[in-house]
Design an enzyme around this catalytic site. Structure first.
Site, mmCIF file in Angstrom:
data_model
loop_
_atom_site.group_PDB
_atom_site.id
_atom_site.type_symbol
_atom_site.label_atom_id
_atom_site.label_comp_id
_atom_site.label_asym_id
_atom_site.label_seq_id
_atom_site.Cartn_x
_atom_site.Cartn_y
_atom_site.Cartn_z
ATOM 1 C CG ASP A 136 -1.569 -7.081 -3.078
ATOM 2 O OD1 ASP A 136 -0.958 -5.772 -4.053
ATOM 3 O OD2 ASP A 136 -0.531 -7.441 -1.860
ATOM 4 C CG HIS A 179 1.076 -4.164 -1.980
ATOM 5 N ND1 HIS A 179 1.240 -5.312 -1.984
ATOM 6 C CD2 HIS A 179 2.552 -4.521 -0.997
ATOM 7 C CE1 HIS A 179 1.853 -6.192 -2.022
ATOM 8 N NE2 HIS A 179 3.547 -5.042 -1.449
ATOM 9 C CB SER A 206 5.453 -7.669 -0.880
ATOM 10 O OG SER A 206 5.804 -6.703 -2.487
#
Length: 518
Positions: A459, A487, A235
């Site tokens: 996502d 995610h 991320s």
């Protein structure tokens, strides 16, 4: 309105939010359990890599690490870094580092970052090693977690005490939503938070930036004795990794960036894209809920989404009272929803939370929101919310274009109608005590070699289009696509993704660009 840091949900890196359902039941604790580890091995210390280091940085790059046991199978150390990389004599900070030594013969170190910005890399590795990396990586790498500057056990951003944080994160404004009085009330709250951060953080706020954190990462690489950086970033950690490759292409080894942030997207557009991503994930959840036969909603997805919107509007008018006396308004309920959307494994808990909320009980919804905010028994387990704000307010340039803001507001309202009323607000960074120093632009990382980017098609936090874009920007970007929900993509049970990532990290086998894993 400016989405640069308005949304509390742009914690695009809270990969730890996916740990909840995957590891423990809500009736117990939502936090990951420490896995069993092999018997401790003698701790090793390698000579630092000081090749080509400037003289004023040599005292930092030549430091020798002292490791101490910090749990079965783990050892910890502190690394001293310059407060200001442009002026190394201006002061020092401490970076907290944890290591799990390879269970076999080590290829070298594998640095990891769980995202955020503001998530603790030490906690991720020490508390959830086998969630962060697969067994083959544990066997062959010294797996390294670190708390970036401003975070956790490193020299940290400090703002509010627990009671103040409760009011800041869960408080319900007196003024009606969307009115000038409501905006003024929120800005006053943001200003009090920013002032507390400045007063309590010992002068580090201007230096809490991703560029400085990437420089810290090179320092950690060097003092570990590695000639190149091998890295797995999730991320926000993809932005940190891409920034590293831009700054130190000759030092970039095998880099995997999972759940990418597009560094070229302006802050306004980031917020809008995330809003649409969460709305899409919410619709996927709702279809699954309706198909399950035990959903508190009925009808079509559109009808169920409308009923959910009505529930949120009701909580906005009349907050739900929790057993501990706290009130849950629509914003906290949206936090709970967002927390559950990070992982498909959490969907059943979202169903439980919404079923209870329809009956006036916010218990499970508060458990989800508290997990997202890392709150337990009235205390905050980390400073992730403070660090998140500090990084975003320094990394994202100011955007002051009313026409652009109006267009973004319209885009969110049309594309994410359920989420939109609770997504935007006055820009919290407009009252931050220091101007931003970051820029937005493509990262090519010329000369860094192949960099693997992993994207998941639905996502919600880091939408798939960002992974596509980053892979295209990088001079030698290679895209792996995981078709699915949730995610990030690696170590989520998709052997196609896992095998490709591990072949690259272990054997330097570059995946086929465009590999699609159903």
């Amino acid at each position: 309105m400016n989405n640069r840091s308005t949304s509390r949900f742009r914690r695009a890196a809270a990969i730890v939010a996916g740990l909840a359902a995957a590891s423990v039941a809500l009736s117990g604790c939502l936090y990951a359990m420490i896995p069993e580890q092999a018997a401790p091995r003698p701790s090793t210390t390698n000579a630092p890599d000081t090749e080509g280091v400037a003289e004023d940085l040599l005292p930092f790059y030549s430091q020798t690490l002292t490791w101490t046991t910090c749990g079965t199978g783990f050892d910890c150390t502190d690394v001293t870094a310059p407060l200001d990389w442009e002026n190394p004599s201006a002061g020092e900070i401490t970076l907290s580092v944890v290591r799990h030594q390879a269970e076999g013969t080590a290829i070298g170190s594998l640095l990891t970052n769980p995202g955020g910005p503001g998530a603790s890399g030490v906690e991720l590795i020490q508390g959830s090693l086998d969630f962060a990396v697969g067994a083959d990586l544990i066997e062959n790498y010294d797996v390294i977690g670190f708390d970036p500057r401003g975070v956790g056990a490193s020299t940290a951003v400090k703002c509010f005490d627990a009671a103040q944080m409760d009011d800041y994160l869960y408080g319900i404004p007196d003024a009606p939503r969307g009115t000038p009085e409501w905006e003024a009330e929120l800005l006053e709250s943001h200003k009090a938070f920013a002032d507390a951060c400045d007063a309590n953080s010992a002068g580090i706020l201007p230096h809490i930036t991703t560029i400085n954190s990437a420089r810290d990462m090179d320092l950690i690489r060097a003092v570990l004795g590695d000639k190149q950086l091998n890295y797995l970033g999730y991320s926000y950690g993809t932005f940190l990794g891409a920034t590293y490759a831009k700054l130190y292409p000759e030092k970039a080894g095998r880099l995997v960036l999972d759940g990418a942030i597009d560094p070229a997207v302006p802050g306004l557009e980031v917020g809008a894209t995330q809003a649409l991503g969460f709305e899409s994930a919410l619709r996927a959840y709702m279809q699954n809920c309706l198909d399950s036969g035990s959903c508190p909603f009925n009808g079509t997805v559109d009808e169920a989404m409308a009923d959910l919107g009505a529930l949120l509007a009701s909580a906005d008018r009349t907050p739900l009272k929790n057993g501990d006396g706290r009130l849950m308004g629509a914003d906290a309920m949206m936090t709970a929803i967002i927390a559950a959307l990070y992982s498909e494994d959490s969907w059943s808990y979202l169903t439980q939370a919404l079923d209870e909320a329809l009956q006036g009980d916010p218990t499970t919804a508060f458990l989800l929101a508290d997990f997202y905010n890392e709150r337990e028994n009235g205390a905050y387990l980390s400073n992730s919310s403070e660090a998140f704000r500090a990084y975003n307010c320094m990394d994202y340039p100011v955007e002051d274009d009313p026409k652009a803001e109006a267009a973004i507001t319209k885009k969110i309202a049309e594309g994410a109608p359920t989420i939109a009323p609770y997504w935007n607000g006055p820009d919290s960074c407009s009252v931050w005590p220091y101007p931003p120093t970051g820029t937005r632009g493509e990262i090519k990382a010329e000369g860094a070699g192949p960099i693997v980017v992993v994207g998941t098609t639905n996502d919600p936090a880091t939408p798939y289009e960002w992974s596509e874009s980053l892979a295209d920007q990088l001079e030698e970007g290679v895209l792996i696509t995981r078709v699915g929900e949730g995610h990030t993509g690696y170590n989520k049970g998709n052997s196609c993704v896992d095998d490709a990532v591990e072949a690259f990290l272990l054997d330097d086998v570059v995946p086929e660009d465009g590999l699609r894993c159903e």
